[in-house]
Design an enzyme around this catalytic site. Sequence first.
Site, PDB file in Angstrom:
ATOM      1  CG  ASP A 161      -2.293   0.582   0.930  1.00 21.75           C
ATOM      2  OD1 ASP A 161      -2.407   1.368  -0.023  1.00 21.75           O
ATOM      3  OD2 ASP A 161      -3.252   0.298   1.684  1.00 21.75           O
ATOM      4  CG  ASP A 228      -9.562   1.969  -1.278  1.00 22.40           C
ATOM      5  OD1 ASP A 228      -8.508   2.114  -1.927  1.00 22.40           O
ATOM      6  OD2 ASP A 228      -9.579   1.699  -0.064  1.00 22.40           O
TER       7      ASP A 228
HETATM    8  C1  GLA Z   1      -6.039   1.404   1.404  1.00 26.09           C
HETATM    9  C2  GLA Z   1      -6.143   0.386   0.289  1.00 26.09           C
HETATM   10  C3  GLA Z   1      -7.255  -0.603   0.597  1.00 26.09           C
HETATM   11  C4  GLA Z   1      -7.011  -1.276   1.924  1.00 26.09           C
HETATM   12  C5  GLA Z   1      -6.832  -0.242   3.027  1.00 26.09           C
HETATM   13  C6  GLA Z   1      -6.361  -0.869   4.330  1.00 26.09           C
HETATM   14  O1  GLA Z   1      -7.177   2.214   1.445  1.00 26.09           O
HETATM   15  O2  GLA Z   1      -6.379   1.033  -0.951  1.00 26.09           O
HETATM   16  O3  GLA Z   1      -7.369  -1.550  -0.434  1.00 26.09           O
HETATM   17  O4  GLA Z   1      -5.881  -2.099   1.824  1.00 26.09           O
HETATM   18  O5  GLA Z   1      -5.875   0.737   2.660  1.00 26.09           O
HETATM   19  O6  GLA Z   1      -6.130   0.084   5.335  1.00 26.09           O
END
Ligand code: GLA
Length: 413
Positions: A161, A228
């Site tokens: 991430d 997301d």
């Molecule tokens: C980010 C990522 C998600 C998830 C969250 C976890 O938002 O894009 O897919 O992994 O972090 O905290």
Amino acid sequence: MRSGLLVLAAADIVRSLPQTVSEKPDNLDRRLMNGLGKTPALGWNSWNQGGCEAATAVVALNTASAFINLGLRDVGYTYINIDDCWSTTSRNSSGYLVPDPNKFPQGIKALTDQIHSMGLKFGLYGDAGTMTCAGHPGSQGYEVQDAKLLASWGVDYWKHDNCYTPCNAGLQQTCTNPAGSSQTWYIKMRDALLSSGRPIFYSLCNWGRDNVWTWGADVGNSWRMSIDNWGNWADVVRIASEAAPIASYSAAYGFNDLDMMIIGNGRLTTAEERTHFGIWAISKSPIIMGTDLTKLTTERLNLIKNRALLAINQDSLGKAATTFRPSGAASPVSGQLYPYWAGPLSDGVVVGLVAPDGAQTLSVNFADVPGLGAGTFAWTELYSGHTGSGISVSANLNAHDMAVFKVVRIASG
Ligand code: GLA
């Protein structure tokens, strides 16, 4: 031993200089040389199911059992991935990440052993910055140590991430004015994983920053191309609309990742779930489920187990479908779902028709479809199994529904 390398053709293992935008995006010479991810990953991830709370050994093992009992493993689903919040909130005195003892009482190695014995693979999550998005230790400065630890645990997949990375200004968590390109820190972890002693699928999660699709294939096996999938129809529309213009960057061993699925979270209609699955499948996105599989209805289970759609997603050609404009149709509008999609397959062409607004009958002449043209074609609609032949096809669609046709030439025009 990185045995995966031994079976690769020369073109697959030659990684040359970093890619530039002007170069052909699907140049296989530039794919990551870890031998994994020739086709998009199929699996499950804990985050969309239950955030931090779903990051436990019990949930992972229940999901692994569901893969077997529900026939998901048989149709290709392989990866059981635990996302953020699996570790304690600080490293130990030797600098190692520590699995949360309440969530993983036997540690990670015992869990991966068990998951491997079920014929499945196990994935974990981490971060390129000082902390993960939920505030657990990140890998910045610990890349080599962390990669070796993952290898020693038998981890098969690593999602990296982009929170709390070097930042000039803005919110540290999701910095909008970064100090440098995320390519720099994603390469660090790539190199650490490549020298970890174990082939580990490398899933980049920089949310589409820095035009990751232009360099992602040289760094990871897949790369998130948008923010997301928060769980609503609007997210499906947004991501699909952003994926279409960059479809050509996906090819064998490196794919645009449209983010984890939200089928079964209760916020999409049946039609919307079909479109979500259909677009992810034909776009050659990883299909990583994000809800409690033990609670799926039969209808939803049948949707995600649709072998014909999964075969399109896993087609050896690895080319993603994109939008095309039939004569007389309006141009695509950024941020909106476009009705006409098509992409090449190793044995035909896939054509998707989507009703972006209300119920609609959509037709397409095969002459207008890239890769088809004049002639007579046989088609199969992959949700209903209906078949036919001719020079065109049409679909009566409910609002937000999708039909997906596999089309094969039967006579020249
Ligand atoms: C980010 C990522 C998600 C998830 C969250 C976890 O938002 O894009 O897919 O992994 O972090 O905290």
